[in-house]
Structures are given as C-alpha cells and as structure tokens.
Scaffold this active site. Structure first.
Site, PDB file in Angstrom:
ATOM      1  N   ARG A 132      -5.372   1.063   6.315  1.00  0.00           N
ATOM      2  CA  ARG A 132      -3.949   1.315   6.080  1.00  0.00           C
ATOM      3  C   ARG A 132      -3.789   2.210   4.861  1.00  0.00           C
ATOM      4  O   ARG A 132      -4.279   1.891   3.786  1.00  0.00           O
ATOM      5  CB  ARG A 132      -3.259  -0.038   5.852  1.00  0.00           C
ATOM      6  CG  ARG A 132      -1.775   0.048   5.725  1.00  0.00           C
ATOM      7  CD  ARG A 132      -1.160  -1.331   5.698  1.00  0.00           C
ATOM      8  NE  ARG A 132      -1.129  -1.916   4.374  1.00  0.00           N
ATOM      9  CZ  ARG A 132      -0.203  -2.766   3.950  1.00  0.00           C
ATOM     10  NH1 ARG A 132       0.763  -3.143   4.772  1.00  0.00           N
ATOM     11  NH2 ARG A 132      -0.236  -3.271   2.750  1.00  0.00           N
ATOM     12  N   THR A 136       1.809   5.511   2.847  1.00  0.00           N
ATOM     13  CA  THR A 136       2.658   5.626   4.046  1.00  0.00           C
ATOM     14  C   THR A 136       2.647   4.346   4.874  1.00  0.00           C
ATOM     15  O   THR A 136       3.497   4.172   5.751  1.00  0.00           O
ATOM     16  CB  THR A 136       2.132   6.755   4.952  1.00  0.00           C
ATOM     17  OG1 THR A 136       0.813   6.387   5.399  1.00  0.00           O
ATOM     18  CG2 THR A 136       2.059   8.075   4.209  1.00  0.00           C
ATOM     19  N   ASP A 228      -4.669  -9.490  -1.004  1.00  0.00           N
ATOM     20  CA  ASP A 228      -5.413  -8.558  -0.149  1.00  0.00           C
ATOM     21  C   ASP A 228      -6.577  -9.291   0.516  1.00  0.00           C
ATOM     22  O   ASP A 228      -7.542  -9.681  -0.154  1.00  0.00           O
ATOM     23  CB  ASP A 228      -5.917  -7.375  -0.990  1.00  0.00           C
ATOM     24  CG  ASP A 228      -6.477  -6.278  -0.110  1.00  0.00           C
ATOM     25  OD1 ASP A 228      -7.392  -6.564   0.705  1.00  0.00           O
ATOM     26  OD2 ASP A 228      -6.002  -5.140  -0.202  1.00  0.00           O
ATOM     27  N   ASP A 231     -10.143  -7.554   0.085  1.00  0.00           N
ATOM     28  CA  ASP A 231     -10.674  -7.669  -1.275  1.00  0.00           C
ATOM     29  C   ASP A 231     -11.073  -9.109  -1.589  1.00  0.00           C
ATOM     30  O   ASP A 231     -12.099  -9.355  -2.231  1.00  0.00           O
ATOM     31  CB  ASP A 231      -9.626  -7.201  -2.301  1.00  0.00           C
ATOM     32  CG  ASP A 231      -9.451  -5.689  -2.270  1.00  0.00           C
ATOM     33  OD1 ASP A 231     -10.322  -4.998  -1.705  1.00  0.00           O
ATOM     34  OD2 ASP A 231      -8.438  -5.204  -2.805  1.00  0.00           O
TER      35      ASP A 231
HETATM   36  C1  PRP Z   1      -5.175  -4.733   5.768  1.00  0.00           C
HETATM   37  C2  PRP Z   1      -5.257  -5.902   6.739  1.00  0.00           C
HETATM   38  C3  PRP Z   1      -4.747  -5.286   8.006  1.00  0.00           C
HETATM   39  C4  PRP Z   1      -3.699  -4.340   7.523  1.00  0.00           C
HETATM   40  C5  PRP Z   1      -2.357  -4.987   7.723  1.00  0.00           C
HETATM   41  O1  PRP Z   1      -6.258  -3.926   5.954  1.00  0.00           O
HETATM   42  O2  PRP Z   1      -6.538  -6.429   6.870  1.00  0.00           O
HETATM   43  O3  PRP Z   1      -5.733  -4.590   8.728  1.00  0.00           O
HETATM   44  O4  PRP Z   1      -3.941  -4.126   6.138  1.00  0.00           O
HETATM   45  O5  PRP Z   1      -1.332  -4.143   7.383  1.00  0.00           O
HETATM   46  P1  PRP Z   1      -0.325  -3.514   8.429  1.00  0.00           P
HETATM   47  O6  PRP Z   1       0.136  -4.620   9.328  1.00  0.00           O
HETATM   48  O7  PRP Z   1       0.781  -3.006   7.533  1.00  0.00           O
HETATM   49  O8  PRP Z   1      -1.011  -2.426   9.163  1.00  0.00           O
HETATM   50  P2  PRP Z   1      -6.601  -2.632   5.074  1.00  0.00           P
HETATM   51  O9  PRP Z   1      -6.114  -1.410   5.772  1.00  0.00           O
HETATM   52  O10 PRP Z   1      -6.123  -2.830   3.673  1.00  0.00           O
HETATM   53  O11 PRP Z   1      -8.168  -2.535   5.136  1.00  0.00           O
HETATM   54  P3  PRP Z   1      -9.309  -3.568   4.745  1.00  0.00           P
HETATM   55  O12 PRP Z   1      -9.371  -4.587   5.834  1.00  0.00           O
HETATM   56  O13 PRP Z   1     -10.522  -2.701   4.705  1.00  0.00           O
HETATM   57  O14 PRP Z   1      -9.000  -4.168   3.401  1.00  0.00           O
HETATM   58  N1  URA Z   2      -3.017  -6.429   3.881  1.00  0.00           N
HETATM   59  C1  URA Z   2      -3.420  -7.497   3.151  1.00  0.00           C
HETATM   60  O1  URA Z   2      -4.615  -7.713   2.949  1.00  0.00           O
HETATM   61  N2  URA Z   2      -2.483  -8.305   2.652  1.00  0.00           N
HETATM   62  C2  URA Z   2      -1.172  -8.116   2.845  1.00  0.00           C
HETATM   63  O2  URA Z   2      -0.341  -8.916   2.357  1.00  0.00           O
HETATM   64  C3  URA Z   2      -0.764  -6.993   3.599  1.00  0.00           C
HETATM   65  C4  URA Z   2      -1.714  -6.169   4.115  1.00  0.00           C
END
Ligand code: PRP
Ligand code: URA
Length: 237
Positions: A132, A136, A228, A231
C-alpha cells in the site's frame, strides 16, 4: 483507491482526511460478512492489540488467530465420500472435495497463512505481494506466484488488516482471473469503510474476520486496530 487531494496552500492533505466513513452498523448489515464470536478469539485479540506485545508473541497470536479463522471459514467446504478400511473393517469415509488454496497478501498475510496450514496442511499457498502506497493508499502488486493450473474448490485471500479495502479488492481481482469456483477473504480486523468498499465490487465472496472496528484515521490506519500488522509481526519498526 483514495485520491490524494491538495489543500488550498498546495500541500498534500492526508489521504483519509474529510473522507466520509460508514458506521459500524452498516458493516454489520452486510450479508456475507462473518465476524467471529468465539471467546477464545476475543481473548487472543486482546493480546494481539496490546501495544506491549512484542513481535515473536505477536506473530504467534496471528498464527493462532489464523488457525481459528481457518476453522470457521472452512465450515462450508464440500466433501466427497471415500471407501476406507479401519482396523475393524470397511466403511465409507469423507474427505475434502478438491484442493484448497490460501493466498497470503505479503507480507502481513504470512502469519495468517501459517495458521491456515495448521488446519489444512496440504493447502496450496499462492503468494501475492501487494504494497500500500502510504500517500495515496493505493495497492501496488510487486510479487505474484500464482500457478496457472487451477484445481481448487476454494481459495482464501488472507491479510490481517482490511483498512481502505484497496489491497483486498486488488487481490480478489487477481484471483478472479484464475476461474476458482469460490473465493473468500479472511482478515483479522476490518474497518467499516474497507468492508463496504470490498463488498461493492465483490458481493459474491464471503468475508471472515475476527473483529469489526470503528473507523480509519486520517492516514488510513484502523482505530482502535493494532497498529501496523506487518511491522509488528516482523519487528521492522
Ligand atoms: C497493510 C496490510 C494490508 C493493507 C491494508 O499492508 O497488511 O495489506 O496494508 O490496507 P488497505 O485496506 O488500505 O489496502 P502494507 O501494504 O502496509 O504491506 P505489508 O504487509 O508489507 O506491511
Ligand atoms: N495496515 C496495517 O497494518 N494497519 C492498519 O491499521 C491499516 C493498514
């Protein structure tokens, strides 16, 4: 999915600032949303959300919650009969009819997929990398290990957080190109906004979650949420 706008001073505004959000009740009224009501799930969710829970323990909880969600989300799977012999004689047993696919949305979906494998060890794991963009909030695909030959009865897209819904919508779009008879989304926490967004283009999928939270903050994080999820699983603060 959410457009970044500019304020009158020309500075980019926060992506969810001023965006109207549906109420929790609107999410609860969606017909194909299943929210766990199991007390063990509620217990584990509290430990998961706690900011003092450290990455090794956090990952373990994600995995255990994944196994509980897998148990709930597989309750509708089709069975076929199979003749077997027990030590006492012949009988007609049952087994799952057709393969099961699990698509972890990288990277945060990895822990959930591990939980699914505890319940269905021979599930196929189809990795899909979506990141994500934090400005944006649009999801971008960066990795795809989906096979071309498909012999599944169902595939579960798994990702802990359904925030704006952008990542989940993209994942289901990708899976729909594979002609799988049934698709489901499995997450840990959803915001009403993401739940409604996902249900609009994909009213035909079942959505299994452990909790439906209140809202998104101005930068698209779920409140009260857990922070997150990627993380916190992998210690990349
Ligand atoms: C986070 C989460 C989802 C997404 C959710 O992933 O694990 O995949 O954001 O957000 P959305 O519903 O607004 O799309 P991220 O893109 O941060 O990647 P990661 O899993 O590598 O931390
Ligand atoms: N991705 C995350 O990991 N946490 C949130 O709250 C939203 C998006």
């Amino acid at each position: 999915m959410t457009e970044t706008t500019t304020s009158s001073g020309g500075r980019p505004s926060l992506p969810m600032q001023g965006v109207p959000q549906p109420s929790r009740d609107e999410g609860l009224n969606l017909p194909r949303v299943h929210i766990s009501s199991h007390p063990v799930m509620a217990h584990k969710m509290t430990a998961l959300r706690d900011k003092n829970t450290q990455p090794p323990e956090f990952y373990r909880h994600v995995k255990e919650i994944g196994a509980l969600l897998a148990y709930e989300a597989t309750a509708m799977l089709a069975l076929e009969t199979v003749p077997i012999e027990t030590p006492m004689g012949p009988m007609i047993g049952e087994r799952l009819a057709g393969g099961i696919g699990v698509t972890p949305i990288l990277r945060a979906g990895l822990g959930l997929a591990e939980g699914f494998r505890e319940v269905i060890p021979d599930a196929q794991i189809w990795h899909l990398g979506l990141r994500r963009d934090e400005q944006t909030l649009e999801a971008m695909e960066y990795y795809n290990q989906l096979p071309h030959r498909v012999d599944l009865q169902v595939c579960y897209a798994v990702d802990p957080m359904l925030a704006t819904g952008g990542s989940a919508i993209d994942a289901i779009n990708v899976l729909k190109r594979r002609a799988i008879p049934r698709l489901c989304y499995v997450g840990i926490i959803a915001a009403p906004y993401g739940l409604l967004k996902l249900s609009q283009p994909h009213p035909d999928i079942d959505i299994y979650i452990a909790a439906l939270d209140e809202s998104l903050n101005d930068v698209g994080y779920i409140l009260p949420g857990l922070g997150d999820a990627g993380d916190r699983q992998f210690g990349t603060f």
